[in-house]
Write a protein that holds these residues in place. Sequence first.
Motif, short mmCIF file in Angstrom:
data_model
loop_
_atom_site.label_atom_id
_atom_site.label_comp_id
_atom_site.label_asym_id
_atom_site.label_seq_id
_atom_site.Cartn_x
_atom_site.Cartn_y
_atom_site.Cartn_z
N ASP A 209 0.83 -1.21 0.00
CA ASP A 209 0.00 0.00 0.00
C ASP A 209 0.86 1.26 0.00
OD1 ASP A 209 -2.22 -1.63 0.06
OD2 ASP A 209 -2.46 -1.51 2.24
N CYS A 210 1.95 1.25 -0.79
CA CYS A 210 2.89 2.38 -0.78
C CYS A 210 2.39 3.56 -1.60
CB CYS A 210 4.26 1.93 -1.29
SG CYS A 210 4.30 1.45 -3.04
N GLY A 211 1.47 3.35 -2.52
CA GLY A 211 0.92 4.42 -3.32
C GLY A 211 1.78 4.87 -4.47
N ALA A 212 2.92 4.22 -4.70
CA ALA A 212 3.83 4.66 -5.76
C ALA A 212 3.24 4.47 -7.16
CB ALA A 212 5.16 3.90 -5.66
N CYS A 213 2.27 3.59 -7.29
CA CYS A 213 1.64 3.35 -8.59
C CYS A 213 0.59 4.40 -8.92
CB CYS A 213 0.99 1.97 -8.62
SG CYS A 213 -0.39 1.80 -7.46
N GLY A 214 0.31 5.28 -7.97
CA GLY A 214 -0.71 6.30 -8.18
C GLY A 214 -2.04 5.96 -7.55
N GLU A 215 -2.19 4.72 -7.09
CA GLU A 215 -3.41 4.32 -6.40
C GLU A 215 -3.23 4.47 -4.89
OE1 GLU A 215 -6.20 3.55 -7.79
OE2 GLU A 215 -5.50 3.47 -9.88
N GLU A 216 -4.33 4.56 -4.19
CA GLU A 216 -4.25 4.74 -2.74
C GLU A 216 -3.66 3.52 -2.04
OE1 GLU A 216 -7.28 5.64 1.03
OE2 GLU A 216 -7.96 5.90 -1.04
N ASP A 217 -3.96 2.35 -2.57
CA ASP A 217 -3.46 1.11 -1.97
C ASP A 217 -3.36 0.04 -3.05
OD1 ASP A 217 -6.11 0.41 -2.44
OD2 ASP A 217 -6.69 0.66 -0.34
N CYS A 218 -2.87 -1.14 -2.66
CA CYS A 218 -2.71 -2.23 -3.62
C CYS A 218 -4.05 -2.69 -4.17
CB CYS A 218 -1.98 -3.41 -2.96
SG CYS A 218 -0.21 -3.16 -2.72
N ALA A 219 -5.10 -2.57 -3.37
CA ALA A 219 -6.42 -2.97 -3.84
C ALA A 219 -6.85 -2.13 -5.03
CB ALA A 219 -7.44 -2.87 -2.72
N GLY A 220 -6.48 -0.85 -5.03
CA GLY A 220 -6.82 0.01 -6.16
C GLY A 220 -6.17 -0.46 -7.44
N LEU A 221 -4.88 -0.82 -7.36
CA LEU A 221 -4.20 -1.32 -8.54
C LEU A 221 -4.75 -2.69 -8.94
CD1 LEU A 221 -2.04 -1.16 -10.71
CD2 LEU A 221 -0.37 -2.03 -9.06
#
Length: 240
Positions: free
Chosen positions: A163-175
Amino acid sequence: MKAIGIVGFKNSGKTTLTGLLADALEAAGHTVAIAKFTHHQLDKADRDTSRLMKPGRVVAGLGSDEAAVFWSGKRYLQDMLPLLSADVLLVEGGKSLGWLPRIVCPRDAAEMEELSAGLAVAAWDHTGLVALPAEAVPVFGTQSVAQLAQLVVERGFTLPGLDCGACGEEDCAGLARRIVAGKAHSGDCKSLDDDFSVTVGGVPLGMNPFVARIVSGAISGMLRELKGYAPGPVEIRIKG
């Protein structure tokens, strides 16, 4: 490693489906590991294991054809992934896990909506009686387990759960939801960087970009002081 969750409420067929999928995947030539979430005590009551267990102590059981490790205190599935060496990981339960896709075992349309969480790639209906909306995910039954197993191979994945947010999503669930929807892929996870990666037991170890830069910079700095060093790809292997 391909991974998928199998979620549903009590007596929804989760364990039955997990066993059928494991058999079908192995019949297709894949190795399988299974992780099961439970609200009950693990099966060690009235055994020597329970006599040896104490807070803070780890107990390993070694038999002629099986082995187990019991840790005191709570552990997380990500901590155990390096021990679960397999092509496919089936996770029974774990409705709160947002870092892998899931197969839902609903008993009605309301349960399908509640359990999907935008992560469902399929539904399992062993009764043939569950009525789901037309726009819902594909529904499989006991006569189509092999096809469902193939779907697991095609669409299964796992994210580090940082859940680091580096992908632009708030958490891994978002990605994960975007991957399930076909709008992203697991390579979009920035904690699994091709420029710097660490694997433990063949399983990639997720690190947020900040930590990765620190570790990469420290290793590169030390290596530059050694004779024979030249810029280029660096490979370090540590036998655990």
